[in-house]
Each structure stands twice: as C-alpha cells, then as structure tokens.
Design a protein around this motif. Structure first.
Motif, PDB file in Angstrom:
ATOM      1  N   GLY A 156      31.141  -9.362  37.078  1.00 40.36           N
ATOM      2  CA  GLY A 156      31.994  -9.672  38.220  1.00 40.36           C
ATOM      3  C   GLY A 156      32.610 -11.024  38.074  1.00 40.36           C
ATOM      4  O   GLY A 156      31.916 -12.018  37.972  1.00 40.36           O
ATOM      5  N   SER A 157      33.923 -11.093  38.066  1.00 41.45           N
ATOM      6  CA  SER A 157      34.569 -12.379  37.851  1.00 41.45           C
ATOM      7  C   SER A 157      35.760 -12.539  38.777  1.00 41.45           C
ATOM      8  O   SER A 157      36.876 -12.246  38.407  1.00 41.45           O
ATOM      9  CB  SER A 157      35.020 -12.492  36.404  1.00 41.45           C
ATOM     10  N   PRO A 158      35.516 -12.952  40.000  1.00 42.63           N
ATOM     11  CA  PRO A 158      36.623 -13.155  40.921  1.00 42.63           C
ATOM     12  C   PRO A 158      37.297 -14.503  40.645  1.00 42.63           C
ATOM     13  O   PRO A 158      38.473 -14.604  40.500  1.00 42.63           O
ATOM     14  CB  PRO A 158      35.959 -13.168  42.294  1.00 42.63           C
ATOM     15  N   SER A 159      36.460 -15.553  40.506  1.00 40.77           N
ATOM     16  CA  SER A 159      36.963 -16.876  40.164  1.00 40.77           C
ATOM     17  C   SER A 159      37.950 -17.395  41.184  1.00 40.77           C
ATOM     18  O   SER A 159      37.580 -17.976  42.185  1.00 40.77           O
ATOM     19  CB  SER A 159      37.626 -16.861  38.781  1.00 40.77           C
ATOM     20  N   SER A 160      39.214 -17.114  40.971  1.00 42.12           N
ATOM     21  CA  SER A 160      40.239 -17.767  41.776  1.00 42.12           C
ATOM     22  C   SER A 160      40.317 -17.167  43.178  1.00 42.12           C
ATOM     23  O   SER A 160      39.704 -16.160  43.478  1.00 42.12           O
ATOM     24  CB  SER A 160      41.588 -17.632  41.101  1.00 42.12           C
ATOM     25  N   THR A 161      41.088 -17.825  44.010  1.00 42.67           N
ATOM     26  CA  THR A 161      41.284 -17.296  45.351  1.00 42.67           C
ATOM     27  C   THR A 161      42.032 -15.968  45.310  1.00 42.67           C
ATOM     28  O   THR A 161      41.847 -15.125  46.168  1.00 42.67           O
ATOM     29  CB  THR A 161      42.065 -18.296  46.213  1.00 42.67           C
ATOM     30  N   ARG A 207      39.273  -8.756  45.576  1.00 42.75           N
ATOM     31  CA  ARG A 207      37.963  -8.198  45.889  1.00 42.75           C
ATOM     32  C   ARG A 207      37.895  -7.721  47.330  1.00 42.75           C
ATOM     33  O   ARG A 207      37.412  -6.629  47.616  1.00 42.75           O
ATOM     34  CB  ARG A 207      36.895  -9.260  45.634  1.00 42.75           C
ATOM     35  N   LEU A 265      39.584 -13.426  44.834  1.00 46.96           N
ATOM     36  CA  LEU A 265      38.888 -13.190  46.097  1.00 46.96           C
ATOM     37  C   LEU A 265      39.647 -12.185  46.946  1.00 46.96           C
ATOM     38  O   LEU A 265      39.078 -11.267  47.517  1.00 46.96           O
ATOM     39  CB  LEU A 265      38.744 -14.517  46.844  1.00 46.96           C
TER      40      LEU A 265
END
Lengths: 394, 394
Positions: free
Chosen positions: A9-14, A20, A17
């Motif tokens: 799982g790699s959302p990282s940036s806004t 997601r 987000l």
DNA sequence: GACTTTCGTTTGAGACTCGTACTTAATAGT
DNA sequence: ACTATTAAGTACGAGTCTCAAACGAAAGTC
C-alpha cells in the motif's frame, strides 16, 4: 520476508489519499449498494463534505449517477448515488481446451454480454482474439470505456499477471497472449488462472456472495480449486495454490493422466466417472454430465457410481476444509448437472470427517454461473484496479 | 461479500496519511534494515523532505535512533537510522497443556527475554499470569513501554482476537483470559492460535525469513499448521484454517484420539511414533523425541518406524503444498530433534507426489526457534499495530 | 405558517507531502 | 592546499486534501 521493495500500500501523497478515499466510496457502493451522500459518510467514516467532493468527482467522470430523491421520513430527502453502468466496462475472456468464452461487465456489476464458442483445436488463440474483437465492437461505440481486460487460462500464471509459466492443456507460455489481446482490445490486459477467476466470480456474482471465505471446486477432466480468503484470491508462492487435482485422495489404485496412481482427479474427474458408469463421452463435459445424471435416474449402477464419486469429493473437501476453513464451498464444472447426486454423498462424507466439536461444516452449493463463470470472474477482475484505488478513472 | 462495514484500510484524514507513511518507513527499516534518510526515500518512494519529517518524529518518540555516519564514497556521508530497541517492547505469552512460556521483543527485533515453565495442570492460567507479571517487572522500569501483549493458545480464536471459541486442551473459553492478562500487563492484549503465532515467528525471526509464503507444521501429540501467505497469516472463515491434524492421511486404520480412524496425527503424532517404536513417553515431547532419535542410531526398527512417519509427513505435505503452494515448509515441535530422520523420507515422499512439471518442491526446513516459537511469534504480533500504522507511537 | 429534522454545500482552518533551493560534509583532482 | 564535485539533509513555499462548523434547502409536523 523479503518483499519486492516496499509494497503493502503506497498512498504517499495527498493525491494518493484522495484516490484511496475514492476507492473506499466505490467499494461501499459496490458492496452495500446505492446510498445518499449522508449515508455514504456514515458507512465510510469520511466527513460529509469529503464525500460530497468525491461523489462530485466520480459523477463528473461518469462513474456514478444520481437517482431520484427518495423520501425516507422527516427532513430533507437525500438523493441516492449508485454506480453507473453507462460508461465503464470490464472485459473477461476464457481460453480453454474445448471452448473460448467472453463476458463484459459494467461498473454497476451488470453482465452486459456473455458468449461461448466451441473450438476444435486446444488453445485456439485466433478464436479467442476474434471473440474479443467481436465483443469489443459489440459493447463500445457510445462513449463506453474499456477499463481493462483479463484472460482466464487453465494453467500457472506468474505473479506479474502476464507471463504464463505452465499451461500444458492449451500449449502456451510466455507473455505473447497478453500482447495479442492488448492489441485487439486496446486496453491493459492481464492473465489469471481460470479456477481463480471462477472462484472470484462466485464470490462476487454467484453462489458465495454472502461470505469472504469461499472455496470453489471445478471439475471436468481435471480438477482445480480457487481460494478466496478475506475477499481476495490466494495465489501461493508461484501461483500454484489450488492445484488440488493431484492430491492423493480417493481410490489409491486409480491411474491418473499424470502417470501416477491415487490422484484425486483419477477418482472424481469426468473420465473416472465415465469409466465407472460405462457411458460414452459426448461433445462437451456438461452434455456428458447431463446424460450421466439422466441415466442415474433409472440405472442403479450409475447412481451407485455417483455415490462413490460424491464420497470421494467429500473426502477431499474435508481435507481442504481442514486446511482452509471456508464458509462456503461452491462446486462448478461438470458437477453442476449432477447436482444432489454428488452433493448429497459429499455432504455425508464431509460431515463424517468433520465431526470435531465446534468445527462447522462449510455450506456446499452448486455454481450458479455455469460455464461462463471464469469469463465473468475475469471481467470482474478487470475492475480490480478501480476498486483498489490503483487506477484513477480519467 | 458482506464485510464488516468498510474496512480494507481507512486512512481518511491527512493525519491518517502521515500514520500510513510512517508505517511504511517503519516496515522498511524492519524488513530491509537500517538506512540513511536518503536511502529510505529511495526505498519508500517518499520525498526526501517527507522522510526527514517522519524520521524526526520517530526519533522524538524514541522509536528510531541514529548511528554513526558511515562514509560510503563520494559526497556527504549519511547518518543511518535504525529501529531503536531502547523504548518499545512487545510481549508474547504461550499457554499450553504442559508448559507456559513468555518472550519479550524490542522494536529492533531483539529477543530481550524468553522463558518457559512446566506446569502440572493443563491450561494453568495462574502460572501464566505469574510468568507475565515476572516478565513485565523484568523488562520495564527504565522508561520502556509495553506496546501490547499477545497470548498464544492451542485452540480456536474468534476474529476479534479476544474470544476463545474452542480450546479443549486448556479448557478455556470466552474472553476472560484477555481481561486477566490485560490486568497484569497493563496494556492491550490479544489472543491468537499457537500454530499461527509460531508460523509468524518462523516467517519473521526463524527459518523462513526469506519468503512471503511459508507453511509451518508443528507436532507433539496433536498436529497443527500455520499458514503465512503474502506475509500475513491466513485465518479462515472462523479461525480454523490450518487445523490439519485430522485430515485423513497416512495409515487409514490408525485410531485417533478424536475417536475416528485415519487422521494424520494418528500416523505422525508423537503417540503414534511411540507406539510404533515401543519407547516410553518422557517428561516433555522434546525429551521424548530426543530419546527416540538417539535410539534410532542403533535400533533399525526405530529407524524404520521413523522412516514410515517421515513418508506420511511427506504425503500430507504434498497435499498441503498442492493447496497452498508455499515456498518454504518449516517443521517444528517434536520433529526438530528427529531432524533428518523424518525430513529425509518426507522429502522423498513429497518429491514422488509433486512430480508434476514445473511444480517445484517447497524447501523443507527445521524450526530454529524451538519451544519458544509461539511466544516469540506472539511477541512479534504485539507490534503489528505499530507496523501496520494502526497505532501511533506516543 | 413557524418549527423541526435531515441533506448537501460552502467556507476557512489545519495537516501533510512535494519540489526546489540551500547548507553541509565528505572525496577527487590539480 | 585549494577548488570542483558529489551526495545528505534541511528550509520554505506551494499545492492538495480532509474536516468541523456554519449555512442554505427541502421535506414533514404542529
């Protein structure tokens, strides 16, 4: 525990987000059905305002649509939002020994098209491509977008979902098939195991929609299983999970096509049944099984043979249940026409073997999707990037 | 596919985003070892600046610490950051029939303490609580924080990780155990199946750290398995996955403790072995197995019996491998002292049953963690909330 | 017709990540 | 010895996102 880089799982940036959270809304709509924005906020735990923004975005790209306001009671009525079947389509193909199949689903989960074509030569890629091209023409042209395509094959597919490692029945390997289908469909394509696809279909569209833990057992000449655990497919280290046909179960003297004795499919495969009942093989496994079922009605010897098969099915399921603990077991393939003739004795054998306290027997059911199960599951899988948040709908 | 609300990961807010990214950094440090901030940025895909902020936060709460700058080549040398074992501890307990055990891990993965105590009465909760209290006193007092505790039990635990549904060997049920241990430890506590804990331990600390797909088979009187797929434990619909002791494998006439015949553990369980070789049971399963192994050196009848057991082990593993496709199988429990006496024939039997093309045999290994495997795995699990991002450290 | 209830949007604040620019600290070369 | 180069880590401003609270809208209730 060396994983390929840091996945998980790699959302990282806004922006990640937002993707997601968007996918959370989409999944809620798929699993729990249409809902008003306020309802969605409650279901997802997101703020009302956030849901409003997300839904607006999804509506702008045609992924969801509003229906008429429904008055529920006091207060301002809400406008339900539902997944829209207008725009986004997922296409599933199945390349098998004696047939090719296609299914198209829309984002709302409706089957928009499904078809099967018998083929003469095993693994007829040309027929598959022709069918794919036809299906594509058939469903697109009014602004529809093909999100992606998935091909179900009877064989072992590497973890990249592109490379076929071993598929003796259709005589293919490598990633040539993916390239061919991608060329015809004009969208990303992946390859998956057919039993896995069928299992996924039953879990999302078929006989096991009410559980997260399902086991799908399909049989014709060979026997294969697909495992859904926690809503997701289990693949194993090299994609071999669920290759249960050659487990040593049943008649230990039965000679299997693989050269050994005692394999499960040598006891419960279609050829084993035909040998026991002395009936001929017809055009298709389903036709054959249907004739066997008909014969069992007046031929006690046939009924007895099916009883034995059912017991061996139950024995193997006892084994699988001990290992996997599914809530539901779905039988597909040639077992469907045989129905209770096999299911009954299988249940008995399973019960006898599962009597350990508190271990409840999984429910045994028949596949409701028929021969197109794998294609439908493949089509469903074509949306996986959308619902997982990996893909942002344009 | 009715899931409990919309789980599947819920970062939602920007704060959740930070928690998630923090957990990504933590996992990277655990899996790939210490690294400089720049290196972490490459590994995680996060921006250098972001990693700087996250590491600063982790350092402030004592979760990571810098070590001395290491000169690597040209350019400014980086200062490696590593998980710090100074502050955060996870505690694991095992409540078993004839012993209780405890293990304490620090965040860096070091075993800070481990101990085993034999008990007279099966499921001696008092002894467990005393051991827990002792361990807690032993390791805390200099600013250490107990993150959480985990109890491994031989039985079936509900999905809430608190309620014991069925554990006949220790005669417990309900969530009373959790409450007791929470009172003693003063931190959140969960309960898990012992074989699952041991499997997790082997996958993270023991013989299978190099793979994401491991199967752990443990045996004393009973036989149990833990399944790690994709780095995570497989639980099944009601937590029964891996209860393989009563699969019909091996000598179909062997009478099992459960009253039926043909169960796997009636062929490969400790009692079955003792009956075959005619040796007495000693104080502990490990002592017993050690004496059997010694006897095999000069008694051909014992060696022959172990050979038979090994073959039955291999037969069952063939079955499990067909279903689960693990990359590594770890044998624990009383199999460890027997070593190659069982492993050798097991490998042979497995090979004979797995000859299908392209299906590679999983590697068979012996547990390296010994009797404390379950406790260590439980301790490791106590950190799961930290590494998953569910818990924000201080 | 005023009040209540609930839905959905607007708004301003807060949190976080990112790219760029900058500082720091080492080596390499002349 | 001094400069150029390389790379690590930090500061800063911009951008994006979510959230809580306030607000307006649309129904029923008294």
């Amino acid at each position: 525990m060396t994983t390929t880089a840091d996945r998980a799982g790699s959302p990282s940036s806004t922006e990640g987000l937002r993707r997601r959270n968007t996918s959370i809304v989409l999944r809620s709509l798929r699993q729990l059905g249409p809902a008003t924005r306020a309802e969605l906020a409650k279901r997802t735990g997101l703020a009302k305002a956030t849901v409003g923004v997300i839904v607006a975005g999804l509506e702008a790209v045609g992924a969801v649509s509003e229906s008429e306001s429904v008055v529920t009671g006091r207060g301002r009525p809400g406008t339900p939002v539902a997944l829209s079947g207008e725009r986004y389509l997922g296409l599933g193909l199945e390349l098998n020994v004696d047939y090719v199949a296609v299914a198209v689903l829309d984002l709302a989960g409706e089957v928009r098209l499904s078809a099967t074509r018998p083929v003469d030569s095993s693994g007829d890629v040309e027929a598959l491509l022709a069918l794919a091209a036809w299906a594509r023409r058939e469903v697109t042209g009014h602004g529809e977008v093909l999100v992606s395509g998935t091909v179900a094959v009877p064989g072992l597919v590497r973890g990249d979902n592109r490379t076929i490692d071993w598929a003796p029945n259709i005589g293919l390997s490598g990633d040539g098939l993916v390239a061919d289908v991608e060329r015809v469909l004009g969208c990303p394509v992946r390859v998956l195991n057919d039993a896995n696809c069928a299992a996924y279909a039953e879990a999302h569209h078929g006989a096991a929609t009410d559980t997260d833990h399902a086991l799908y057992l399909t049989g014709t000449v060979g026997i294969g299983a697909g495992i859904v655990d926690g809503g997701e497919l289990m693949r194993g280290a090299v994609g071999f999970a669920g290759e249960v046909g050659h487990m040593p179960i049943g008649d230990s003297t039965a000679l299997c096509g693989c050269g050994r004795r005692g394999c499960w499919e040598a006891s419960i495969g279609l050829h084993a049944v035909l040998a026991k009942v002395g009936l001929p093989e017809l055009d298709t496994p389903l036709a054959t099984a249907t004739s066997v079922a008909a014969a069992a009605a007046f031929d006690a010897r046939v009924a007895g043979a099916l009883d034995t098969v059912g017991r061996d099915v139950g024995l193997g399921l006892a084994m699988l249940t001990s290992v996997l603990d599914p809530a539901v077991v779905v039988l597909g393939g040639y077992f469907v026409p045989l129905g209770e003739l096999v299911l009954g004795p299988a249940r008995e054998a399973l019960d006898a073997r599962l009597a350990s306290p508190s271990q409840h027997r999984p429910e045994l059911r028949l596949s409701t999707l028929g021969i197109e199960a794998a294609a439908i599951g493949a089509a469903e899988q074509s949306f996986s990037d959308v619902f997982s948040g990996a893909l942002d709908l344009a």
